[in-house]
Design a protein around this motif. Structure first.
Motif, PDB file in Angstrom:
ATOM      1  N   ARG A 233       0.907  -0.946  -0.352  1.00  0.00           N
ATOM      2  CA  ARG A 233       0.113   0.021   0.112  1.00  0.00           C
ATOM      3  C   ARG A 233       0.949   1.089   0.758  1.00  0.00           C
ATOM      4  NH1 ARG A 233      -4.962   0.741   0.903  1.00  0.00           N
ATOM      5  NH2 ARG A 233      -5.238  -1.790   1.396  1.00  0.00           N
ATOM      6  N   ALA A 257      -4.375   1.476  -4.713  1.00  0.00           N
ATOM      7  CA  ALA A 257      -3.782   2.105  -3.905  1.00  0.00           C
ATOM      8  C   ALA A 257      -2.574   1.725  -3.660  1.00  0.00           C
ATOM      9  CB  ALA A 257      -4.547   1.729  -2.386  1.00  0.00           C
ATOM     10  N   GLU A 261      -1.805   8.032  -4.528  1.00  0.00           N
ATOM     11  CA  GLU A 261      -2.287   8.798  -5.788  1.00  0.00           C
ATOM     12  C   GLU A 261      -2.480  10.163  -6.105  1.00  0.00           C
ATOM     13  OE1 GLU A 261      -7.013   8.529  -6.502  1.00  0.00           O
ATOM     14  OE2 GLU A 261      -6.273   7.288  -7.820  1.00  0.00           O
ATOM     15  N   GLU A 282      -8.016   4.439  -6.582  1.00  0.00           N
ATOM     16  CA  GLU A 282      -7.629   4.787  -4.651  1.00  0.00           C
ATOM     17  C   GLU A 282      -9.160   4.008  -4.942  1.00  0.00           C
ATOM     18  OE1 GLU A 282      -3.954   6.752  -2.977  1.00  0.00           O
ATOM     19  OE2 GLU A 282      -4.997   5.246  -2.102  1.00  0.00           O
TER      20      GLU A 282
END
Ligand SMILES: O=CC(=O)O
Length: 339
Positions: A233, A257, A261, A282
């Motif tokens: 992530r 994700a 972003e 995302e």
């Protein structure tokens, strides 16, 4: 005189009710795209939690002892500890997605629940789209299409030139099935492939970078092919984008994700990277509106895995996995942690 209801007198519906149950929390997109009948089997019966008026926990508690399997179809319906606790008889989670980020894998392991994913069925389609997005960003295919349609070719002259794919240094992030298919295609296009993965892969000779920032600093195009996990992530953050640099482009067919972003939008707006080709975001289906005005960004609505051909293969794999599990046979595409 009473009538004995023998097996042969049973209606089709009653017979289905006797079959082991596979619960679904949301309709898999593939049901509407290629028809639910492609997933039918006489070995199990789908129980659609989404058709019930009951709250989910009540619905699951009502059927808890007949539900043997879960058919998951990705976000936004997680298969988490709360759900699994209500389903003590579940022995397998089969998912229609390549990604497993919606499934609590450690909790499945703890409960001895097997997992089967979409295996290889999508790999070629996803890899094709990754390469398509890269070519589009570099050669400005979508942007020049818009230019021609708007009548600007005749009015204003030629559109700015794009950049050559052959000879580019392509950095693959995640060299699993999909990443490997992307690498093979880009090699055939004359690119120099290198990669970052959890571990160096003994079966390939592409240069390996343990550090994704170092990979970005040594490539012209970064292609995100890994899955989403706590580890990945926002793995593509400011430092990585800065390392990719002003001439670098990014393609994401993994999960939105994995890239920070907001940071990517900022870098694109300030010319800190050259362009992006994005199939995932995302907060889908919401896409940062800043992208809409950027001609150096190509957008695709999370379609990389979907062609009728791959969905047909998927339906066979899903049914095969569920039937195998229910007959105590090995799964066709079991997910194992070391993959
Ligand atoms: O993105 C789609 C999938 O993971 O199947």
């Amino acid at each position: 005189m009473g009538v004995n209801n023998t097996d042969s007198d049973k209606t089709q519906e009653e017979e289905q009710q006797d079959l082991p149950k596979v619960v679904l929390f949301r309709p898999p997109p593939a049901f509407s795209l290629i028809g639910e009948e492609s997933f039918a089997s006489n070995k199990f019966h789908f129980l659609k939690a989404y058709d019930s008026h009951l709250p989910l926990d009540q619905f699951l508690s009502t059927h808890s002892h007949s539900i043997k399997a879960i058919l998951s179809s990705g976000d936004p319906a997680p298969v988490n500890a709360d759900i699994l606790q209500l389903l003590p008889e579940v022995g397998v989670v089969v998912t229609t997605s390549a990604g497993l980020n919606q499934i609590d894998i450690p909790e499945c392991r703890r409960r001895g629940i097997k997992i089967a994913n979409a295996g290889y069925v999508y790999s070629a389609d996803v890899a094709d789209l990754a390469v398509g997005l890269l070519i589009d960003v570099l050669r400005k295919v979508s942007a020049s299409d818009r230019y021609v349609r708007q009548g600007l070719w005749a009015a204003k002259g030629n559109y700015p030139l794009g950049s050559k794919l052959s000879g580019k240094r392509a950095g693959i992030v995640g060299l699993g099935n999909i990443g490997y298919e992307v690498a093979k295609r880009l090699e055939a296009f004359g690119c120099f492939v290198s990669y970052n993965s959890r571990k160096k892969k003994p079966c390939v000779s592409y240069p390996f970078y343990h550090d994704v920032c170092e990979l970005a600093a040594n490539c012209d195009a970064l292609i995100i092919c890994c899955g989403l996990s706590d580890e990945t992530r926002h793995m593509i953050k400011k430092q990585v984008l800065s390392a990719l640099g002003k001439e670098g482009v990014i393609v994401n067919i993994g999960r939105g994700a994995i890239i920070d972003e907001k940071e990517m939008v900022r870098c694109l707006m300030q010319g800190e990277i050259a362009g992006a080709g994005l199939d995932v975001f995302e907060n889908e289906p919401n896409v940062p509106k800043e992208f809409f005005a950027m001609d150096n960004v190509v957008l695709s609505p999370h379609r990389a895995v979907r062609t009728p051909e791959s969905l047909k293969d998927l339906s066979e794999l899903v049914v095969g996995n569920l039937e195998a599990f229910l007959s105590n046979k090995p799964l066709l595409s079991e997910y194992v942690d070391s993959e």
